[in-house]
Motif scaffolding. Structure first.
Motif, PDB file in Angstrom:
ATOM      1  N   SER A  75       0.881  -1.300  -0.021  1.00 47.22           N
ATOM      2  CA  SER A  75      -0.084   0.066  -0.089  1.00 47.22           C
ATOM      3  C   SER A  75       0.861   1.461   0.075  1.00 47.22           C
ATOM      4  O   SER A  75       1.826   1.363   0.609  1.00 47.22           O
ATOM      5  CB  SER A  75      -0.785  -0.019   1.268  1.00 47.22           C
ATOM      6  OG  SER A  75      -1.905  -0.996   1.010  1.00 47.22           O
TER       7      SER A  75
ATOM      8  N   ASP B 106     -13.591  -5.053   3.375  1.00 51.30           N
ATOM      9  CA  ASP B 106     -13.191  -6.642   3.178  1.00 51.30           C
ATOM     10  C   ASP B 106     -12.059  -6.874   3.879  1.00 51.30           C
ATOM     11  O   ASP B 106     -11.758  -7.957   4.695  1.00 51.30           O
ATOM     12  CB  ASP B 106     -12.970  -7.022   1.555  1.00 51.30           C
ATOM     13  CG  ASP B 106     -11.828  -5.876   1.056  1.00 51.30           C
ATOM     14  OD1 ASP B 106     -11.630  -4.933   1.568  1.00 51.30           O
ATOM     15  OD2 ASP B 106     -11.734  -6.404   0.027  1.00 51.30           O
TER      16      ASP B 106
ATOM     17  N   ASP C 226      -5.400  -3.973   5.617  1.00 47.40           N
ATOM     18  CA  ASP C 226      -3.957  -4.459   5.673  1.00 47.40           C
ATOM     19  C   ASP C 226      -3.154  -3.437   6.181  1.00 47.40           C
ATOM     20  O   ASP C 226      -2.891  -3.539   7.264  1.00 47.40           O
ATOM     21  CB  ASP C 226      -3.767  -4.856   4.041  1.00 47.40           C
ATOM     22  CG  ASP C 226      -2.285  -5.337   3.820  1.00 47.40           C
ATOM     23  OD1 ASP C 226      -1.396  -5.378   4.691  1.00 47.40           O
ATOM     24  OD2 ASP C 226      -2.337  -5.836   2.747  1.00 47.40           O
ATOM     25  N   SER C 227      -2.582  -2.458   5.414  1.00 53.42           N
ATOM     26  CA  SER C 227      -1.890  -1.524   5.807  1.00 53.42           C
ATOM     27  C   SER C 227      -2.541  -0.508   6.890  1.00 53.42           C
ATOM     28  O   SER C 227      -2.199   0.283   7.980  1.00 53.42           O
ATOM     29  CB  SER C 227      -1.384  -0.551   5.024  1.00 53.42           C
ATOM     30  OG  SER C 227      -2.047   0.302   4.215  1.00 53.42           O
ATOM     31  N   GLY C 228      -3.785  -0.245   6.498  1.00 51.67           N
ATOM     32  CA  GLY C 228      -5.047   0.504   7.207  1.00 51.67           C
ATOM     33  C   GLY C 228      -4.946   1.682   6.633  1.00 51.67           C
ATOM     34  O   GLY C 228      -5.971   2.665   7.079  1.00 51.67           O
TER      35      GLY C 228
ATOM     36  N   THR D  15      -6.554   2.636   3.728  1.00 53.00           N
ATOM     37  CA  THR D  15      -7.728   2.968   2.977  1.00 53.00           C
ATOM     38  C   THR D  15      -9.026   3.233   4.134  1.00 53.00           C
ATOM     39  O   THR D  15      -9.521   4.153   3.975  1.00 53.00           O
ATOM     40  CB  THR D  15      -8.250   1.351   2.213  1.00 53.00           C
ATOM     41  OG1 THR D  15      -7.215   1.101   1.493  1.00 53.00           O
ATOM     42  CG2 THR D  15      -9.224   1.668   1.658  1.00 53.00           C
TER      43      THR D  15
ATOM     44  N   LYS E 139      -5.404  -7.806   9.091  1.00 57.62           N
ATOM     45  CA  LYS E 139      -3.885  -8.730   9.225  1.00 57.62           C
ATOM     46  C   LYS E 139      -2.905  -7.578  10.392  1.00 57.62           C
ATOM     47  O   LYS E 139      -2.633  -6.681  10.135  1.00 57.62           O
ATOM     48  CB  LYS E 139      -3.233  -8.403   8.026  1.00 57.62           C
ATOM     49  CG  LYS E 139      -3.814  -9.127   6.869  1.00 57.62           C
ATOM     50  CD  LYS E 139      -2.879  -8.901   5.349  1.00 57.62           C
ATOM     51  CE  LYS E 139      -3.368  -9.475   4.329  1.00 57.62           C
ATOM     52  NZ  LYS E 139      -2.702  -9.181   3.095  1.00 57.62           N
TER      53      LYS E 139
ATOM     54  N   PHE F  74      -1.025 -12.876   1.395  1.00 58.38           N
ATOM     55  CA  PHE F  74      -2.191 -12.455   0.362  1.00 58.38           C
ATOM     56  C   PHE F  74      -3.268 -13.490   0.182  1.00 58.38           C
ATOM     57  O   PHE F  74      -3.017 -14.507   0.074  1.00 58.38           O
ATOM     58  CB  PHE F  74      -1.433 -12.019  -1.002  1.00 58.38           C
ATOM     59  CG  PHE F  74      -2.537 -11.180  -1.625  1.00 58.38           C
ATOM     60  CD1 PHE F  74      -2.374  -9.799  -1.523  1.00 58.38           C
ATOM     61  CD2 PHE F  74      -3.195 -11.646  -2.626  1.00 58.38           C
ATOM     62  CE1 PHE F  74      -3.184  -8.818  -2.428  1.00 58.38           C
ATOM     63  CE2 PHE F  74      -4.014 -10.719  -3.553  1.00 58.38           C
ATOM     64  CZ  PHE F  74      -4.065  -9.272  -3.292  1.00 58.38           C
ATOM     65  N   VAL F  75      -4.598 -13.078   0.508  1.00 60.47           N
ATOM     66  CA  VAL F  75      -5.685 -13.951   0.327  1.00 60.47           C
ATOM     67  C   VAL F  75      -6.817 -13.372  -0.943  1.00 60.47           C
ATOM     68  O   VAL F  75      -6.836 -12.289  -1.007  1.00 60.47           O
ATOM     69  CB  VAL F  75      -6.434 -13.995   1.708  1.00 60.47           C
ATOM     70  CG1 VAL F  75      -5.462 -14.737   2.758  1.00 60.47           C
ATOM     71  CG2 VAL F  75      -6.924 -12.986   2.354  1.00 60.47           C
TER      72      VAL F  75
HETATM   73  P1  IMP Z   1      -5.086  -1.098   3.241  1.00 59.68           P
HETATM   74  O1  IMP Z   1      -3.486  -1.444   3.117  1.00 59.68           O
HETATM   75  O2  IMP Z   1      -5.326  -1.393   4.463  1.00 59.68           O
HETATM   76  O3  IMP Z   1      -5.114   0.268   2.687  1.00 59.68           O
HETATM   77  O4  IMP Z   1      -5.758  -1.989   2.200  1.00 59.68           O
HETATM   78  C1  IMP Z   1      -6.143  -1.519   0.635  1.00 59.68           C
HETATM   79  C2  IMP Z   1      -6.966  -2.289   0.040  1.00 59.68           C
HETATM   80  O5  IMP Z   1      -6.164  -3.569  -0.512  1.00 59.68           O
HETATM   81  C3  IMP Z   1      -7.977  -3.420   0.828  1.00 59.68           C
HETATM   82  O6  IMP Z   1      -9.036  -2.647   0.820  1.00 59.68           O
HETATM   83  C4  IMP Z   1      -7.967  -4.469  -0.199  1.00 59.68           C
HETATM   84  O7  IMP Z   1      -9.171  -4.169  -0.923  1.00 59.68           O
HETATM   85  C5  IMP Z   1      -6.745  -4.549  -0.800  1.00 59.68           C
HETATM   86  N1  IMP Z   1      -6.147  -5.902   0.000  1.00 59.68           N
HETATM   87  C6  IMP Z   1      -5.243  -5.796   0.991  1.00 59.68           C
HETATM   88  N2  IMP Z   1      -4.692  -6.717   1.538  1.00 59.68           N
HETATM   89  C7  IMP Z   1      -5.465  -7.749   0.580  1.00 59.68           C
HETATM   90  C8  IMP Z   1      -5.212  -9.152   0.414  1.00 59.68           C
HETATM   91  O8  IMP Z   1      -4.817 -10.045   0.961  1.00 59.68           O
HETATM   92  N3  IMP Z   1      -6.078  -9.891  -0.732  1.00 59.68           N
HETATM   93  C9  IMP Z   1      -6.881  -8.849  -1.570  1.00 59.68           C
HETATM   94  N4  IMP Z   1      -6.872  -7.818  -1.270  1.00 59.68           N
HETATM   95  C10 IMP Z   1      -6.140  -7.206  -0.458  1.00 59.68           C
END
Ligand code: IMP
Ligand code: MG
Length: 178
Positions: A76, A100, A103-105, A107, A131, A152-153
């Motif tokens: 991210s 859904d 991950d990094s937070g 979003t 995560k 990654f899932v």
């Molecule tokens: P963030 O890093 O929390 O901002 O996550 C950004 C976006 O990446 C999430 O809303 C998901 O749509 C996508 N994402 C993060 N990790 C995964 C994964 O393991 N599989 C599929 N999409 C992911």
């Protein structure tokens, strides 16, 4: 990966998912009784989770969607673009953001700030997956379906290059053990 591809490892079965989503819906229904919350699903990934979760809600509620795109390479980047804003007026409403996966937070952090600018009565976050080893966020995630390792899932709405959203379970890409 397809149904014949050996390189998919089931991480969370459809049965476990349905049980857990039901528990989350029950808890949310109890906490928001009489508060007429509005669920805001984050497109595209949350569409299946939101659809299942809403059908376990036993109180009055509404829903809407928001769509963002995070510009990421393999990680991210923190640069998030708003593709579709919410249509509903959430001022003075109890908002539940539905993600859904965190991950990094980045979003969810962006979305909280966005929704907060409309002066809701409260903002809660419900995420299907978290995560915990990766997420660095400075607020509470109120409702968590499952905590998973930092890998990654796909499935249950989550994609890899827009594929695999339709799978009923959560799968790890690759067949090595966790
Ligand atoms: P963030 O890093 O929390 O901002 O996550 C950004 C976006 O990446 C999430 O809303 C998901 O749509 C996508 N994402 C993060 N990790 C995964 C994964 O393991 N599989 C599929 N999409 C992911
Ligand atoms: Mg997403």
């Amino acid at each position: 990966m397809n149904d014949l591809d050996p390189n998919k490892t089931l991480l969370i079965s459809p049965e476990r998912i349905q049980k857990r989503v039901g528990e989350m819906g029950k808890e949310i229904s109890e906490i928001f009784l009489g508060k007429d919350p509005i669920f805001i699903g984050v497109l595209n990934g949350s569409f299946i989770f939101l659809a299942d979760l809403l059908r376990t809600i036993s109180i009055d509620c509404e829903m809407d969607f928001i769509k963002v795109r995070s510009y990421v390479g393999k990680e991210s980047s923190g640069t998030i673009q708003l593709i579709k804003d919410i249509s509903a007026n959430v001022t003075n409403r109890h908002v539940i953001l539905v993600e859904d996966i965190i991950d990094s937070g980045n979003t969810i952090q962006f979305l909280r700030e966005r929704v907060n600018s409309a002066n809701p009565k409260s903002i809660s976050v419900a995420t299907f997956l978290l995560k915990p080893e990766i997420a660095k966020i400075n607020f509470q995630v109120d409702f968590i379906g499952f905590e998973i390792p930092p890998e990654f899932v796909v499935g249950y709405g989550l994609d890899f290059n827009q594929k695999y959203r339709h799978l009923n379970g959560i799968y790890r890409l690759g067949n090595e053990p966790a």
